[in-house]
Design a protein around this motif. Structure first.
Motif, PDB file in Angstrom:
ATOM      1  N   GLU A  61       0.823  -1.210   0.000  1.00  0.00           N
ATOM      2  CA  GLU A  61       0.000   0.000   0.000  1.00  0.00           C
ATOM      3  C   GLU A  61       0.859   1.263   0.000  1.00  0.00           C
ATOM      4  OE1 GLU A  61      -3.054   2.328   3.005  1.00  0.00           O
ATOM      5  OE2 GLU A  61      -2.953   0.136   3.132  1.00  0.00           O
ATOM      6  N   LEU A  62       1.888   1.277   0.840  1.00  0.00           N
ATOM      7  CA  LEU A  62       2.750   2.458   0.921  1.00  0.00           C
ATOM      8  C   LEU A  62       3.583   2.640  -0.350  1.00  0.00           C
ATOM      9  CD1 LEU A  62       3.981   2.205   4.629  1.00  0.00           C
ATOM     10  CD2 LEU A  62       2.298   3.794   3.698  1.00  0.00           C
ATOM     11  N   ILE A  63       4.046   1.556  -0.927  1.00  0.00           N
ATOM     12  CA  ILE A  63       4.804   1.656  -2.185  1.00  0.00           C
ATOM     13  C   ILE A  63       3.924   2.248  -3.278  1.00  0.00           C
ATOM     14  CG2 ILE A  63       5.836   0.280  -4.041  1.00  0.00           C
ATOM     15  CD1 ILE A  63       6.916  -1.606  -1.851  1.00  0.00           C
ATOM     16  N   ARG A  64       2.664   1.825  -3.294  1.00  0.00           N
ATOM     17  CA  ARG A  64       1.722   2.327  -4.302  1.00  0.00           C
ATOM     18  C   ARG A  64       1.404   3.805  -4.100  1.00  0.00           C
ATOM     19  NH1 ARG A  64      -1.664  -1.182  -3.364  1.00  0.00           N
ATOM     20  NH2 ARG A  64      -3.135  -0.086  -2.038  1.00  0.00           N
ATOM     21  N   ASN A  65       1.172   4.203  -2.851  1.00  0.00           N
ATOM     22  CA  ASN A  65       0.745   5.573  -2.573  1.00  0.00           C
ATOM     23  C   ASN A  65       1.895   6.559  -2.392  1.00  0.00           C
ATOM     24  OD1 ASN A  65      -1.931   4.744  -2.661  1.00  0.00           O
ATOM     25  ND2 ASN A  65      -2.011   4.297  -0.464  1.00  0.00           N
ATOM     26  N   TYR A  66       3.059   6.040  -1.979  1.00  0.00           N
ATOM     27  CA  TYR A  66       4.228   6.912  -1.750  1.00  0.00           C
ATOM     28  C   TYR A  66       5.455   6.308  -2.433  1.00  0.00           C
ATOM     29  CZ  TYR A  66       1.108   8.709   1.862  1.00  0.00           C
ATOM     30  OH  TYR A  66       0.026   9.236   2.525  1.00  0.00           O
ATOM     31  N   PRO A  67       5.500   6.372  -3.759  1.00  0.00           N
ATOM     32  CA  PRO A  67       6.580   5.700  -4.500  1.00  0.00           C
ATOM     33  C   PRO A  67       7.977   6.206  -4.155  1.00  0.00           C
ATOM     34  CG  PRO A  67       5.278   7.148  -5.941  1.00  0.00           C
ATOM     35  CD  PRO A  67       4.541   7.046  -4.651  1.00  0.00           C
ATOM     36  N   ASP A  68       8.075   7.434  -3.628  1.00  0.00           N
ATOM     37  CA  ASP A  68       9.395   7.982  -3.290  1.00  0.00           C
ATOM     38  C   ASP A  68       9.816   7.689  -1.854  1.00  0.00           C
ATOM     39  OD1 ASP A  68       9.598   9.091  -5.841  1.00  0.00           O
ATOM     40  OD2 ASP A  68       8.554  10.923  -5.235  1.00  0.00           O
ATOM     41  N   LEU A  69       8.946   7.039  -1.086  1.00  0.00           N
ATOM     42  CA  LEU A  69       9.257   6.751   0.319  1.00  0.00           C
ATOM     43  C   LEU A  69      10.338   5.680   0.427  1.00  0.00           C
ATOM     44  CD1 LEU A  69       8.489   7.061   3.366  1.00  0.00           C
ATOM     45  CD2 LEU A  69       6.812   5.229   3.003  1.00  0.00           C
TER      46      LEU A  69
END
Length: 613
Positions: free
Chosen positions: A329-337
């Motif tokens: 979920e985080l990779i999808r929503n925050y690709p630069d994280l």
């Protein structure tokens, strides 16, 4: 291709109507006789000589103002305004051209053609809407349409009615509107009558045979929404709601944004306001570790922390499936994280030390814990290992590696605990309070009650029981609990972290306690059933270690207000670090053995613990 052909037909029709407007204007101006009238013949040549140019000017302006881009089957007041303004500028363009060419026409002709253009050009377009409406009424029999009540006679309610009438595929028919503003009663909104207030909802739903109620009150406070939902839930209607104005980012109402009424709407709690600048200051560009990051609270912490641009986020969890879900979920929503998932147990001190040595987290949110009261009552050793020594491992690693902040997620069950789980969380709080005295790290705990929808909580249990046809089980008719939504609780946890100076136990304002049996009744109604008739509620008796009600403070703690209206500080209780350390050493010896005296020793360590078995 079909659209271009339609626009071509519309433009050809406009050419005829533009000239019809001029002919009718001449006939009106000259009493219907433009041939034998003594004055008319001297003006007619000026019109006929410039007919082609006048027509082209008007068509060009119609095109420029978008009259060939609108969907006239959905024409409304906005399109009417568009036609009026376009006709005005088309007439102005004609007047300007005729003046340049020094061609004279009576001023009344221009005024009349302006009005006739609105009537004819607008009429041909709005007839499309009228024919569509008549066609829909003939295609769909009323008996096949959902009968809808709209709560709210304001702008949002009017837009909902308009959209229901516009979108035939929804097969919904607005029947009645209710609103507390008595000045609107007896009036109509888009043809739908306003017939009463919120207290008339049940009666009107029965009289008008309503199938669905849509609450269209985006600007109304949460407590008021709760009262409206309570009235609506007395009916058997399907309930839907338009989100609050804070959720409508573009401020526009549409059918797509209407959602089902959920149990959260019955809490009636105002939205949390956070001090973004304070939060950003301690999270932005920092390495942040969330233990238990795959759980209900931990995963929401990860979602919200990601918004504040941490330099690196570490998710630590023993259960790989949950950790995998939040990672994706985080990779999808925050690709630069910059994100890393660590599969490990907080019980493993060596592993925790290695993680801290390698990643050097600056901020730690410790959410890893066993939380289910009956299970921990049956497995007290496991509760101690995870909730006490797991916390100790992470806290000591944070101290040794000079973390800036350590935030423990605690619970109201730590207050005057009657179960092992609550007692272990109280010991975890004691660890945090004593560590703050010897460390440069700011150690704090945040204490709150139940969160709606968390894994294993009462709401998913009730929903599952309702889906199976009941019964819904409640342990006692007088059991009350404090509830928050998961996002609200996490926002306040992060905010409390910004306030931390070390040693505090932050207590969140949980609002009014809710009777679990009332929660069950409301959830049954929201699911479209009648409690005790269609879905039964059974009282099963209190489980081992369970309280009738929860507390947020111990008597000796007191309460201090903070700058945030929903966050308070419990007065720190003096605990000697060396004494606690010795007690923890002895506790470890007990759980390493047969654990025979475990509950007795917990009672010694937590004087407020009152076991029920």
């Amino acid at each position: 291709m079909k659209k271009k052909f339609s626009n071509l037909l519309l433009a050809l029709g406009d050419i005829l109507l533009i000239n019809l407007s001029f002919i009718l204007a001449f006939m009106i101006r000259f009493d219907g006789d433009i041939i034998n009238h003594p004055i008319a013949p001297q003006y007619l040549p000026a019109y006929f000589d410039n007919l082609m140019v006048i027509t082209l000017i008007k068509i060009a302006i119609f095109y420029g103002f978008g009259l060939y881009r609108s969907l006239w089957r959905y024409a409304s007041i906005e399109e009417l305004i568009q036609i009026v303004s376009t006709s005005f500028f088309a007439t102005t363009g004609t007047v300007t051209y005729m003046m340049i060419m020094q061609q004279k026409l009576p001023r009344s002709i221009y005024i009349l053609t302006f009005m006739l253009d609105i009537l004819l050009i607008g009429g041909i377009r709005f007839s499309h809407r009228v024919l569509k409406s008549m066609n829909e009424q003939s295609v769909f029999n009323d008996r096949n349409l959902k009968r809808v009540m709209v709560v709210g006679a304001g702008q949002a309610g009017a837009m909902v009615i308009k959209e229901l009438k516009t979108h035939a595929n929804l097969q919904s028919k607005p029947i009645v509107v209710v609103d507390d503003d008595e000045t609107k009663h007896g009036r109509r909104i888009n043809g739908v009558p306003v017939l009463g207030n919120r207290h008339d909802i049940k009666k009107l739903a029965e009289i008008k045979r309503i199938d669905e109620i849509i609450i269209a009150l985006p600007s109304v406070s949460k407590p008021e929404i709760r009262q409206v939902v309570e009235q609506c839930s007395k009916t058997k209607c399907k309930l839907k709601i338009l989100p609050g104005i804070y959720e409508l980012i573009d401020g526009k109402v549409s059918i797509k944004k209407i959602r089902d009424v959920d149990i959260e709407d019955l809490l009636g709690r105002e939205e949390v306001k956070v001090e973004l600048n304070k939060i950003t200051g301690y999270i932005q560009n920092k390495t942040v570790l969330v233990t238990g990051g795959g759980g209900s609270i931990g995963s929401e912490l990860c979602r919200q922390i990601a918004k504040f641009s941490p330099q690196k986020m570490l998710i630590l969890d023993i259960y790989e499936n949950n950790a995998y879900d939040i990672q994706n979920e985080l990779i999808r929503n925050y690709p630069d994280l910059d994100l890393e998932v660590l599969i490990a147990s907080v019980r493993d001190k060596k592993c925790i030390d290695e993680i801290f040595q390698r990643y050097r987290p600056q901020v730690v949110f410790h959410a890893a814990a066993h939380k289910h009261v009956p299970l921990m009552e049956a497995n007290p050793k496991e509760a101690i290992k995870n909730n006490v020594f797991g916390t100790l491992n992470v806290a000591e690693a944070a101290h040794e590696h000079n973390c800036e902040k350590f935030v423990l997620i605690s619970t109201d069950k730590a207050v005057n605990p009657t179960n092992v789980m609550g007692a272990t969380k109280r010991i975890a709080e004691m660890i945090v309070q004593t560590m703050s005295k010897i460390s440069k790290t700011e150690f704090v705990a945040v204490r709150f009650g139940n969160v709606l929808g968390s894994n294993g909580s009462v709401i998913p249990l009730f929903k599952n029981q309702i889906a199976k046809g009941g019964p819904v089980t409640v342990t006692h008719p007088e059991v009350t609990r404090y509830f928050m939504t998961i996002p609200e609780a996490v926002q306040l946890v992060i905010q409390a972290g910004a306030m931390a100076k070390g040693g505090e136990i932050f207590v969140l304002d949980m609002g009014e306690p809710v009777k679990i049996i009332h929660l069950a009744e409301n959830l049954i109604r929201l699911s479209g059933f009648e409690p005790y008739k269609e879905i039964d509620i059974q009282v099963t008796g209190l489980r081992p270690g369970e309280k009738l009600y929860e507390e947020l403070l111990m008597d000796e703690e007191g309460l201090q207000q903070t700058r945030h209206s929903k966050i308070f500080i419990g007065k720190p209780i003096l605990i000697d670090h060396k004494v606690l350390k010795a007690e923890l050493t002895h506790l470890k010896e007990i759980i390493s053995g047969d654990g025979k005296d475990l509950r007795d020793y917990i009672e010694h360590m937590v004087p407020t613990y009152r076991r029920t078995s």
